[in-house]
Design a protein around this motif. Structure first.
Motif, PDB file in Angstrom:
ATOM      1  N   LEU A 251     -38.124 -23.174 -30.056  1.00  0.00           N
ATOM      2  CA  LEU A 251     -38.454 -22.258 -31.145  1.00  0.00           C
ATOM      3  C   LEU A 251     -39.666 -21.397 -30.822  1.00  0.00           C
ATOM      4  CD1 LEU A 251     -37.641 -24.513 -34.196  1.00  0.00           C
ATOM      5  CD2 LEU A 251     -36.425 -22.466 -33.468  1.00  0.00           C
ATOM      6  N   HIS A 252     -40.646 -21.954 -30.143  1.00  0.00           N
ATOM      7  CA  HIS A 252     -41.826 -21.187 -29.733  1.00  0.00           C
ATOM      8  C   HIS A 252     -41.413 -20.076 -28.760  1.00  0.00           C
ATOM      9  CE1 HIS A 252     -46.100 -20.504 -28.928  1.00  0.00           C
ATOM     10  NE2 HIS A 252     -45.737 -20.333 -27.676  1.00  0.00           N
ATOM     11  N   ASN A 253     -40.558 -20.416 -27.803  1.00  0.00           N
ATOM     12  CA  ASN A 253     -40.093 -19.416 -26.844  1.00  0.00           C
ATOM     13  C   ASN A 253     -39.255 -18.337 -27.523  1.00  0.00           C
ATOM     14  OD1 ASN A 253     -41.400 -20.562 -24.656  1.00  0.00           O
ATOM     15  ND2 ASN A 253     -39.660 -21.811 -24.080  1.00  0.00           N
ATOM     16  N   LEU A 254     -38.461 -18.725 -28.496  1.00  0.00           N
ATOM     17  CA  LEU A 254     -37.664 -17.762 -29.252  1.00  0.00           C
ATOM     18  C   LEU A 254     -38.564 -16.840 -30.068  1.00  0.00           C
ATOM     19  CD1 LEU A 254     -35.017 -16.651 -30.549  1.00  0.00           C
ATOM     20  CD2 LEU A 254     -35.150 -18.561 -32.151  1.00  0.00           C
ATOM     21  N   LYS A 255     -39.515 -17.416 -30.767  1.00  0.00           N
ATOM     22  CA  LYS A 255     -40.320 -16.660 -31.719  1.00  0.00           C
ATOM     23  C   LYS A 255     -41.442 -15.844 -31.075  1.00  0.00           C
ATOM     24  CE  LYS A 255     -42.229 -17.405 -36.315  1.00  0.00           C
ATOM     25  NZ  LYS A 255     -42.292 -18.365 -37.410  1.00  0.00           N
ATOM     26  N   TYR A 256     -42.081 -16.390 -30.051  1.00  0.00           N
ATOM     27  CA  TYR A 256     -43.276 -15.739 -29.513  1.00  0.00           C
ATOM     28  C   TYR A 256     -43.157 -15.256 -28.072  1.00  0.00           C
ATOM     29  CZ  TYR A 256     -45.241 -17.925 -33.637  1.00  0.00           C
ATOM     30  OH  TYR A 256     -45.474 -18.308 -34.933  1.00  0.00           O
ATOM     31  N   LYS A 257     -42.155 -15.695 -27.362  1.00  0.00           N
ATOM     32  CA  LYS A 257     -42.035 -15.338 -25.938  1.00  0.00           C
ATOM     33  C   LYS A 257     -40.875 -14.376 -25.673  1.00  0.00           C
ATOM     34  CE  LYS A 257     -45.275 -18.223 -24.603  1.00  0.00           C
ATOM     35  NZ  LYS A 257     -46.518 -17.847 -23.993  1.00  0.00           N
TER      36      LYS A 257
END
Length: 187
Positions: free
Chosen positions: A40-46
């Protein structure tokens, strides 16, 4: 027919008494410092939007296995504010929602639900503060159709259920509409 997973049961518990849902679907149980948080971090911020596409296709296939005839006639993607869209460059839920739409062959109701510009992100708030923070969603009168009977609302992550509740409050203003919810993960 439809069997509830732990994640789906969690969504129903979070929404119980606040948001009338017909069905809930989620792929992952969110764990801090776990794979779900990384994804989710990679989806949202990366900017790794392909994660959303992969998850939308995966969940879509699972949903198709559960129903002989799909009950949904529209998919609504939880919107982000114009400010967030400008800053990030994309809505992290969009690829998930559009791939889910393609897999299920259910159209996305574009711009049906809109979000006002908020002042702060909820990411670093506690569960209590997040639940108390007002969400500024509203129906777009130009996009409302009375032939919507069952909307599948999609988001990336459900934590307290506050976003779900705020969106549902607006969508339930459409006469005779039912709601279901789908997410990538649930806390």
């Amino acid at each position: 027919m439809y069997q509830k997973s732990t994640q789906n049961a969690q969504i129903m518990r979070l929404s119980y008494g606040r948001t009338p849902l017909k069905y809930s679907f989620s792929l992952l149980q969110f764990e801090k410092k776990g794979l779900s948080q990384q994804l989710l971090h990679n989806l949202k911020y990366k900017g790794q939007e392909q994660i959303g596409s992969f998850m939308g296709n995966w969940l879509g296939k699972q949903i198709l296995e559960k129903f002989n005839t799909l009950p949904f006639d529209a998919i609504v993607i939880v919107p982000v504010s114009k400010r967030t869209l400008k800053k990030r460059g994309y809505n992290q839920v969009a690829k998930f929602g559009h791939k889910l739409s393609k897999t299920l062959q259910v159209p996305v109701a574009k711009n049906l639900l809109l979000k006002e510009n908020g002042r702060t992100s909820s990411v670093f708030l506690s569960k209590l503060a997040r639940a108390a923070k007002p969400a500024h969603f509203y129906l777009n009168p130009k996009a409302v159709r009375t032939d919507y009977k069952h909307i599948l609302l999609v988001d990336d992550l459900i934590t307290t259920g506050a976003t779900l509740e705020a969106c549902a409050k607006e969508l339930l203003k459409i006469p005779d509409v039912s709601l279901s919810f789908a997410s990538i993960a649930v806390v």
